[in-house]
Design a protein around this motif. Structure first.
Motif, PDB file in Angstrom:
ATOM      1  N   GLY A 144       0.806  -1.223   0.000  1.00  0.00           N
ATOM      2  CA  GLY A 144       0.000   0.000   0.000  1.00  0.00           C
ATOM      3  C   GLY A 144       0.834   1.265   0.000  1.00  0.00           C
ATOM      4  O   GLY A 144       2.057   1.244   0.159  1.00  0.00           O
ATOM      5  N   LEU A 145       0.169   2.384  -0.201  1.00  0.00           N
ATOM      6  CA  LEU A 145       0.818   3.686  -0.145  1.00  0.00           C
ATOM      7  C   LEU A 145       1.051   4.103   1.296  1.00  0.00           C
ATOM      8  O   LEU A 145       0.323   3.685   2.198  1.00  0.00           O
ATOM      9  CB  LEU A 145      -0.052   4.744  -0.817  1.00  0.00           C
ATOM     10  CG  LEU A 145      -0.102   4.771  -2.349  1.00  0.00           C
ATOM     11  CD1 LEU A 145      -1.137   5.788  -2.804  1.00  0.00           C
ATOM     12  CD2 LEU A 145       1.253   5.114  -2.934  1.00  0.00           C
ATOM     13  N   LYS A 146       2.060   4.946   1.507  1.00  0.00           N
ATOM     14  CA  LYS A 146       2.204   5.556   2.829  1.00  0.00           C
ATOM     15  C   LYS A 146       0.938   6.352   3.121  1.00  0.00           C
ATOM     16  O   LYS A 146       0.432   7.066   2.246  1.00  0.00           O
ATOM     17  CB  LYS A 146       3.417   6.498   2.852  1.00  0.00           C
ATOM     18  CG  LYS A 146       4.735   5.784   2.892  1.00  0.00           C
ATOM     19  CD  LYS A 146       5.862   6.781   3.009  1.00  0.00           C
ATOM     20  CE  LYS A 146       6.450   6.721   4.396  1.00  0.00           C
ATOM     21  NZ  LYS A 146       7.605   7.617   4.542  1.00  0.00           N
ATOM     22  N   PRO A 147       0.402   6.207   4.307  1.00  0.00           N
ATOM     23  CA  PRO A 147      -0.886   6.858   4.605  1.00  0.00           C
ATOM     24  C   PRO A 147      -0.926   8.340   4.271  1.00  0.00           C
ATOM     25  O   PRO A 147      -1.936   8.833   3.774  1.00  0.00           O
ATOM     26  CB  PRO A 147      -1.048   6.617   6.107  1.00  0.00           C
ATOM     27  CG  PRO A 147      -0.296   5.351   6.369  1.00  0.00           C
ATOM     28  CD  PRO A 147       0.883   5.395   5.440  1.00  0.00           C
ATOM     29  N   ILE A 148       0.167   9.052   4.516  1.00  0.00           N
ATOM     30  CA  ILE A 148       0.138  10.497   4.292  1.00  0.00           C
ATOM     31  C   ILE A 148       0.075  10.842   2.812  1.00  0.00           C
ATOM     32  O   ILE A 148      -0.268  11.962   2.424  1.00  0.00           O
ATOM     33  CB  ILE A 148       1.354  11.168   4.966  1.00  0.00           C
ATOM     34  CG1 ILE A 148       1.062  12.655   5.163  1.00  0.00           C
ATOM     35  CG2 ILE A 148       2.636  10.926   4.165  1.00  0.00           C
ATOM     36  CD1 ILE A 148       2.006  13.349   6.092  1.00  0.00           C
ATOM     37  N   LEU A 149       0.400   9.871   1.926  1.00  0.00           N
ATOM     38  CA  LEU A 149       0.324  10.109   0.488  1.00  0.00           C
ATOM     39  C   LEU A 149      -1.072   9.857  -0.065  1.00  0.00           C
ATOM     40  O   LEU A 149      -1.333  10.141  -1.237  1.00  0.00           O
ATOM     41  CB  LEU A 149       1.334   9.225  -0.249  1.00  0.00           C
ATOM     42  CG  LEU A 149       2.810   9.446   0.088  1.00  0.00           C
ATOM     43  CD1 LEU A 149       3.680   8.506  -0.718  1.00  0.00           C
ATOM     44  CD2 LEU A 149       3.216  10.888  -0.155  1.00  0.00           C
ATOM     45  N   ILE A 150      -1.956   9.303   0.768  1.00  0.00           N
ATOM     46  CA  ILE A 150      -3.329   9.066   0.321  1.00  0.00           C
ATOM     47  C   ILE A 150      -4.090  10.377   0.467  1.00  0.00           C
ATOM     48  O   ILE A 150      -4.833  10.617   1.425  1.00  0.00           O
ATOM     49  CB  ILE A 150      -3.976   7.914   1.123  1.00  0.00           C
ATOM     50  CG1 ILE A 150      -3.125   6.649   1.004  1.00  0.00           C
ATOM     51  CG2 ILE A 150      -5.385   7.631   0.622  1.00  0.00           C
ATOM     52  CD1 ILE A 150      -3.608   5.492   1.840  1.00  0.00           C
ATOM     53  N   ASN A 151      -3.854  11.237  -0.480  1.00  0.00           N
ATOM     54  CA  ASN A 151      -4.343  12.606  -0.443  1.00  0.00           C
ATOM     55  C   ASN A 151      -4.503  13.072  -1.888  1.00  0.00           C
ATOM     56  O   ASN A 151      -3.611  12.842  -2.704  1.00  0.00           O
ATOM     57  CB  ASN A 151      -3.342  13.485   0.318  1.00  0.00           C
ATOM     58  CG  ASN A 151      -3.773  14.938   0.391  1.00  0.00           C
ATOM     59  OD1 ASN A 151      -3.775  15.641  -0.621  1.00  0.00           O
ATOM     60  ND2 ASN A 151      -4.108  15.399   1.573  1.00  0.00           N
ATOM     61  N   PRO A 152      -5.617  13.695  -2.246  1.00  0.00           N
ATOM     62  CA  PRO A 152      -5.824  14.102  -3.643  1.00  0.00           C
ATOM     63  C   PRO A 152      -4.713  14.978  -4.193  1.00  0.00           C
ATOM     64  O   PRO A 152      -4.316  14.845  -5.358  1.00  0.00           O
ATOM     65  CB  PRO A 152      -7.159  14.857  -3.604  1.00  0.00           C
ATOM     66  CG  PRO A 152      -7.854  14.359  -2.394  1.00  0.00           C
ATOM     67  CD  PRO A 152      -6.789  14.018  -1.399  1.00  0.00           C
ATOM     68  N   TRP A 153      -4.187  15.879  -3.354  1.00  0.00           N
ATOM     69  CA  TRP A 153      -3.126  16.774  -3.841  1.00  0.00           C
ATOM     70  C   TRP A 153      -1.855  16.001  -4.156  1.00  0.00           C
ATOM     71  O   TRP A 153      -1.178  16.276  -5.160  1.00  0.00           O
ATOM     72  CB  TRP A 153      -2.846  17.860  -2.803  1.00  0.00           C
ATOM     73  CG  TRP A 153      -3.993  18.769  -2.547  1.00  0.00           C
ATOM     74  CD1 TRP A 153      -4.710  18.886  -1.392  1.00  0.00           C
ATOM     75  CD2 TRP A 153      -4.594  19.696  -3.472  1.00  0.00           C
ATOM     76  NE1 TRP A 153      -5.717  19.812  -1.528  1.00  0.00           N
ATOM     77  CE2 TRP A 153      -5.664  20.333  -2.797  1.00  0.00           C
ATOM     78  CE3 TRP A 153      -4.324  20.040  -4.792  1.00  0.00           C
ATOM     79  CZ2 TRP A 153      -6.456  21.298  -3.407  1.00  0.00           C
ATOM     80  CZ3 TRP A 153      -5.132  21.008  -5.404  1.00  0.00           C
ATOM     81  CH2 TRP A 153      -6.174  21.612  -4.711  1.00  0.00           C
ATOM     82  N   MET A 154      -1.530  15.028  -3.309  1.00  0.00           N
ATOM     83  CA  MET A 154      -0.311  14.259  -3.559  1.00  0.00           C
ATOM     84  C   MET A 154      -0.492  13.252  -4.690  1.00  0.00           C
ATOM     85  O   MET A 154       0.473  12.757  -5.246  1.00  0.00           O
ATOM     86  CB  MET A 154       0.130  13.544  -2.278  1.00  0.00           C
ATOM     87  CG  MET A 154       0.858  14.448  -1.313  1.00  0.00           C
ATOM     88  SD  MET A 154       2.212  15.379  -2.083  1.00  0.00           S
ATOM     89  CE  MET A 154       3.364  14.065  -2.418  1.00  0.00           C
TER      90      MET A 154
END
Length: 779
Positions: free
Chosen positions: A157-167
């Motif tokens: 999975g992705l790093k949780p903080i990267l699960i963001n529309p901007w990123m």
């Protein structure tokens, strides 16, 4: 070998064949076809990698590392560019698209061939970098001991903080900007070699101006989107982190290069060596930015970690710099006996349009070097001495500020410079210069210092530190007013007076960019220097009560608070039963070759089916499952049971139309006590608070702040509450409940005029888009 690797090798061969044809005579017809094939192969390869992410093909190691089955499709797609391997393939594809644009836009002649050689060479180099650590490597290639029958049930999975529309959109935008500089670099190299060829000059202007603007647009958007992500995650948009700063470095120099190109296009004799040199260095700095992000050597919270390509990125930088130095020196030697040929009608004096641009470009170069050195100095210190040192925000503010306000003053003069009005304009410039100096000496309070004076200014520092550090931030006001005045006056001359629609829109774009700079300056200065930060801890039992922030006029009211777990597909046991073995232990025993007449197992009942007088129950333990068949009718779904029975393999149930690899037939089913029941594993825990912030009796902010905990502090992050306003934003930063969940620690920030900064960014982007679409001279 995966099909993706096969296609990657085919694209490498296609690139090499194209390169050979470019060096051959009479091969124009074949060149066009090969470039199309080259681009098509890289496009197919990238689409194949994207497809693997969409279907979550977990046997591909890169896919396993950056996605999981439970991720939404949007973030599965963003995972394609979450790591080094995917971004290098994407960069190679974008370079090939640039080559295809040249291929379809221009007839193949000697100058196009030379440009294509440079572009294809760089494309091949990035294919080689991709092959060093291919995104198509399977887990079986990397871990030979794994059985080829094994397929991971879930991805990393992705790093949780990267699960963001901007990123999700930030990496593709940045790499489009980076790859777009390949065409101007190739044009600059060819132009430095053959600048007196009229066809080469025309091609250089058409391609360099257009693609530099495209790169500048995407760099601007990429930096801004990264800032928005940081603003929402940490409550600040810019912290001079090495990765952040590395993207600013090429942006600054590219801005200077675009100013050079605007004059060089008016008069080819001006900046004929400087313009291509700055463009080429901008490409080198783009590669440098990638090195900072991907090498793992530079200390940054945004770095992607070390990879195999860092050495080869350094090699590419060295090759480009050596080639550029050689071409520039060779051209200077050939031009040394010729006059510059300045054909402008300006009088011979120090204050000329050309010299104003030279000074502007020099200031952009100095600002670029300050940011570059802020990244490199700690890295060189670490490499050569072995000690880690940090470059603080004060370093950048201290050294950049005086050059930046000088640049703003020059912009005010340059926006409306006319030789016929030089005397009048110089008087205006002198007035605003004096006002800037006076404003720089006025400090209403210590808050107006451009740096934290006590932290950086001390007797051990040179006198220059004290002089610059004592400058008041009031000094930015006269240059800002001067720029706005220049924008208005130029608007009258260039927009109102003109009858050409395209020219009017292009001029409006130029003015939007410069007004955007003013707004960004206002927003950056006020939001950085005059933000208020307050800390308060609320008691969850005091919900609905207004609690004052001690020593201020502010107060806070807790409206609501809560904790919301997010469950995964795995399970954990609260208290393990003493009888029998877990499903996982059962399979371990089975796989070791140990067979028994009967088995006693326990597990969580995830599913129940009834058919043919039997109850079929699916037991789970982590990622292992076992079906049982029993005549006991009272099994309950979501209970945890222990059962004893005999094992059958490859059992087919006609009534269920199912075949079971293993199934346990049992008549003995015993539910485990509630204290021993299984529960779904919590993969994250969202804690959130809704608060209202008051200034005296006025509501200035309201919203929800969240803290999302993923088991470790490193993987956990906040979602800052932001209530936007015309004059200030109110942020509430919440980092989790304390002391058994009773207390709510909050950090409240009042950030003035930050909205002006975002508006300025929008104007920058809108301005360059208007210029791209309506500046017909670049077609």
């Amino acid at each position: 070998m995966d099909n993706g690797d096969i296609i990657l090798y085919m694209s490498l061969v296609a690139g090499i064949v194209t390169l050979i044809l470019l060096f051959s005579k009479g091969s124009e017809r074949y060149i066009k076809q090969m470039i199309r094939i080259f681009t098509a192969l890289l496009l197919i390869d990238f689409l194949l990698l994207t497809y693997y992410f969409i279907v979550t093909e977990l046997t591909i190691n890169y896919v396993w590392a950056y996605t999981s089955k439970d991720l939404p499709l949007f973030y599965k797609l963003s995972g394609v560019l979450a790591g080094q391997q995917g971004t290098l393939l994407f960069w190679a594809l974008l370079i090939s698209i640039g080559s295809l644009w040249l291929n379809e836009r221009y007839r193949i002649d000697a100058s196009i061939k030379k440009m294509q050689i440079v572009v294809i060479l760089i494309g091949i180099y990035f294919i080689f970098l991709t092959m060093l650590d291919s995104p198509f490597k399977t887990i079986y290639q990397l871990y030979p001991d794994i059985s080829e029958d094994f397929v991971p049930l879930q991805g990393n999975g992705l790093k949780p903080i990267l699960i963001n529309p901007w990123m999700a959109v930030h990496p593709p935008i940045m790499f489009i900007a980076y790859a777009a500089m390949t065409i101007p670099f190739a044009a600059a190299v060819v132009y430095l070699k053959d600048m007196h060829d009229r066809d080469v000059h025309k091609l250089w202007i058409q391609t360099a101006v257009k693609w530099c603007r495209i790169s500048w647009l995407f760099l601007t958007l990429g930096i801004a989107i990264g800032g928005i992500w940081a603003f929402e995650s940490w409550g600040r948009m810019w912290g001079w982190d090495p990765v952040e700063t590395s993207s600013l470095v090429p942006w600054l120099l590219l801005t200077g290069a675009l100013h050079t190109l605007s004059e060089h296009r008016r008069n080819r004799a001006q900046y004929r060596i400087l313009a291509p040199t700055l463009v080429a260095i901008s490409f080198v700095l783009v590669v440098f930015a990638t090195l900072v992000t991907r090498s793992g050597f530079f200390e940054s919270i945004h770095a992607f970690g070390s990879g195999k390509v860092a050495t080869y990125l350094v090699l590419l930088i060295v090759i480009c710099v050596i080639a550029l130095i050689y071409l520039a020196i060779a051209r200077l030697n050939r031009e040394s006996k010729e006059e510059d040929g300045d054909s402008s009608d300006e009088e011979v004096s120090f204050i000329t349009r050309a010299n104003l641009f030279y000074l502007t470009i020099l200031l952009f170069t100095v600002l670029t070097f300050i940011s570059f050195w802020g990244i490199m100095f700690p890295a060189l210190n670490k490499l050569l001495i072995g000690t880690k040192i940090g470059i603080g925000i004060s370093f950048y503010n201290l050294w950049s500020y005086p050059f930046f306000i000088t640049l703003m003053l020059l912009a005010g003069l340059g926006l409306r410079y006319r030789t016929s009005k030089k005397s009048e304009l110089l008087k205006e410039f002198s007035l605003f210069f004096i006002l800037t100096v006076i404003a720089g000496l006025l400090r209403p309070t210590d808050a107006w210092n451009i740096v934290d004076y006590s932290a950086i200014i001390n007797p051990d520092k040179p006198v220059l530190y004290s002089l610059i550090g004592s400058i008041s931030a009031l000094s930015f006001i006269p240059p800002s007013v001067y720029m706005i005045y220049g924008i208005i006056e130029r608007g009258k001359m260039g927009i109102i007076a003109s009858k050409n629609r395209d020219y009017k829109i292009k001029e409006a774009g130029v003015l939007m960019i410069h007004f955007g700079v003013v707004l960004i300056t206002i927003g950056a200065v006020f939001s950085t220097m005059f933000s208020e930060e307050l800390n308060i801890t609320l008691d969850r039992n005091d919900k609905g009560i207004v609690v004052p922030v001690e020593g201020t006029s502010y107060s806070v009211k807790l409206i609501d608070s809560g904790e919301y777990p997010v469950y995964g597909d795995d399970y954990e046991y609260l208290n393990l039963p003493v009888r029998g073995e877990s499903i996982t232990e059962f399979y371990t025993s089975l796989e070791s070759g140990v067979y028994k007449d009967s088995y006693t197992v326990y597990g969580f009942v995830e599913d129940i089916k009834s058919a043919g007088g039997y109850t079929y129950a699916k037991l789970v333990d982590g990622d292992r499952t076992l079906w049982i068949a029993t005549d006991v009718p009272h099994i309950k779904k979501y209970d945890t049971i222990v059962t004893t029975g005999f094992l059958m393999s490859n059992f087919s149930s006609a009534s269920l139309n199912m075949t079971f690899d293993w199934i346990l037939f049992t008549g003995d089913v015993e539910p485990i006590q509630k204290a021993q029941k299984a529960r779904r594993q919590v993969i994250s825990n969202t804690q959130q608070v809704e608060v209202v912030v008051y200034d005296r009796e006025d509501t200035i902010g309201q919203g929800v702040a969240r803290y999302i905990y993923y088991g470790t502090a490193d993987d956990s992050f906040g979602r800052v509450m932001i209530d936007r306003g015309i004059f200030y934003d109110v942020q509430v930063d919440f980092r989790g409940f304390q002391q058994g969940g009773r207390y709510v620690p909050l950090t409240i920030r009042i950030v003035p005029l930050i909205g002006y900064l975002w508006l300025g960014v929008i104007l920058l982007a809108a301005g360059i888009i208007a210029i791209l679409l309506f500046d017909r001279r670049s077609d």
